[in-house]
Design a protein around this motif. Structure first.
Motif, PDB file in Angstrom:
ATOM      1  N   HIS A 157     -46.158  28.516  -9.828  1.00 17.28           N
ATOM      2  CA  HIS A 157     -46.795  29.456 -10.745  1.00 17.28           C
ATOM      3  C   HIS A 157     -47.076  28.686 -12.031  1.00 17.28           C
ATOM      4  CE1 HIS A 157     -44.693  32.140  -7.944  1.00 17.28           C
ATOM      5  NE2 HIS A 157     -45.659  32.996  -8.228  1.00 17.28           N
ATOM      6  N   GLY A 158     -48.257  28.844 -12.572  1.00 18.50           N
ATOM      7  CA  GLY A 158     -48.610  28.140 -13.798  1.00 18.50           C
ATOM      8  C   GLY A 158     -48.693  26.645 -13.579  1.00 18.50           C
ATOM      9  N   LEU A 169     -52.658  33.809 -13.239  1.00 19.55           N
ATOM     10  CA  LEU A 169     -52.967  35.241 -13.100  1.00 19.55           C
ATOM     11  C   LEU A 169     -54.425  35.514 -12.732  1.00 19.55           C
ATOM     12  CD1 LEU A 169     -50.952  36.952 -15.984  1.00 19.55           C
ATOM     13  CD2 LEU A 169     -50.616  37.202 -13.511  1.00 19.55           C
ATOM     14  N   ALA A 170     -55.332  34.788 -13.292  1.00 11.64           N
ATOM     15  CA  ALA A 170     -56.762  35.045 -13.078  1.00 11.64           C
ATOM     16  C   ALA A 170     -57.280  34.484 -11.757  1.00 11.64           C
ATOM     17  CB  ALA A 170     -57.561  34.457 -14.234  1.00 11.64           C
ATOM     18  N   ASP A 171     -56.442  33.756 -11.003  1.00  3.80           N
ATOM     19  CA  ASP A 171     -56.895  33.099  -9.775  1.00  3.80           C
ATOM     20  C   ASP A 171     -57.173  34.093  -8.655  1.00  3.80           C
ATOM     21  OD1 ASP A 171     -56.776  30.570 -10.871  1.00  3.80           O
ATOM     22  OD2 ASP A 171     -54.753  30.168 -10.130  1.00  3.80           O
ATOM     23  N   VAL A 230     -57.247  34.587  -4.588  1.00  2.00           N
ATOM     24  CA  VAL A 230     -56.498  34.008  -3.461  1.00  2.00           C
ATOM     25  C   VAL A 230     -57.405  33.182  -2.554  1.00  2.00           C
ATOM     26  CG1 VAL A 230     -55.123  34.523  -1.409  1.00  2.00           C
ATOM     27  CG2 VAL A 230     -54.703  35.775  -3.519  1.00  2.00           C
ATOM     28  N   GLU A 231     -58.600  33.675  -2.257  1.00  2.00           N
ATOM     29  CA  GLU A 231     -59.517  32.916  -1.388  1.00  2.00           C
ATOM     30  C   GLU A 231     -59.879  31.575  -2.029  1.00  2.00           C
ATOM     31  OE1 GLU A 231     -60.234  36.270  -2.146  1.00  2.00           O
ATOM     32  OE2 GLU A 231     -59.350  36.976  -0.265  1.00  2.00           O
ATOM     33  N   ALA A 232     -60.101  31.579  -3.323  1.00  2.83           N
ATOM     34  CA  ALA A 232     -60.422  30.343  -4.035  1.00  2.83           C
ATOM     35  C   ALA A 232     -59.219  29.398  -4.021  1.00  2.83           C
ATOM     36  CB  ALA A 232     -60.850  30.649  -5.468  1.00  2.83           C
ATOM     37  N   LEU A 233     -58.008  29.951  -4.131  1.00  6.04           N
ATOM     38  CA  LEU A 233     -56.805  29.117  -4.075  1.00  6.04           C
ATOM     39  C   LEU A 233     -56.631  28.472  -2.700  1.00  6.04           C
ATOM     40  CD1 LEU A 233     -54.273  31.331  -6.045  1.00  6.04           C
ATOM     41  CD2 LEU A 233     -55.073  29.045  -6.696  1.00  6.04           C
ATOM     42  N   VAL A 234     -56.925  29.217  -1.652  1.00  7.25           N
ATOM     43  CA  VAL A 234     -56.839  28.660  -0.296  1.00  7.25           C
ATOM     44  C   VAL A 234     -57.819  27.503  -0.158  1.00  7.25           C
ATOM     45  CG1 VAL A 234     -57.247  29.125   2.157  1.00  7.25           C
ATOM     46  CG2 VAL A 234     -55.971  30.766   0.772  1.00  7.25           C
ATOM     47  N   GLU A 235     -59.020  27.657  -0.674  1.00 10.63           N
ATOM     48  CA  GLU A 235     -60.015  26.584  -0.616  1.00 10.63           C
ATOM     49  C   GLU A 235     -59.556  25.374  -1.438  1.00 10.63           C
ATOM     50  OE1 GLU A 235     -63.013  24.416   0.641  1.00 10.63           O
ATOM     51  OE2 GLU A 235     -62.519  26.410   1.412  1.00 10.63           O
TER      52      GLU A 235
END
Length: 144
Positions: free
Chosen positions: A12-13, A40-42, A44-49
């Motif tokens: 986190h962070g 916080l603003a992320d 989930v789909e973008a994080l997976v990519e």
């Protein structure tokens, strides 16, 4: 690279990034390491990519060790997307003693790294109270 496990630190962070920076301050720059921070603003789909892109940069031929900050958090849940990788080890509890142990022993096989991580957790914590320091002071006074 090639002769050591790849490492991915997730938190986190910016904790993972700063833990890596702190470890490198002590033992020097490390290759084949990536970090991923969840904010916080992320999305989930973008994080997976982003996770897939970070792993693609790593040489995982000797395995991949993923260390996250806490069990059940978003970083740990995201790491579950990597289960198709051979020689994958996912651990929670990112801390500096563990990270130093991992960086210094990443040429080991994944099973050995797993054991080292478990030992690092057990030996990485010390709890001290004022009484402990008083006892040490008294012992030091007796030696003099």
């Amino acid at each position: 690279m090639g002769n050591e496990a790849a490492i991915l630190l997730m938190s986190h962070g910016d904790f993972a990034k700063e833990a890596k920076n702190s470890a490198e301050l002590i033992i020097g720059p490390q290759d084949n390491v990536e970090t991923l921070g969840v904010h916080l603003a992320d999305n989930v789909e973008a994080l997976v990519e982003e996770l897939k892109q970070k792993v693609a940069k790593l040489d995982v031929s000797k395995g991949l060790v993923v260390v996250t900050d806490i069990v059940g958090g978003t970083p740990m849940n995201l790491a579950g997307n990597l289960m198709a990788i051979d020689n994958l080890l996912i651990s929670s509890g990112l801390n500096l003693p563990l990270l130093l142990e991992l960086f210094l022993n990443r040429q080991q096989e994944i099973e050995k790294i797993k054991e080292l991580i478990q030992v690092a957790y057990q030996s990485g914590q010390t709890i001290r109270t004022q009484d402990d320091f008083r006892e040490e002071d008294e012992e030091d006074d007796q030696i003099l």
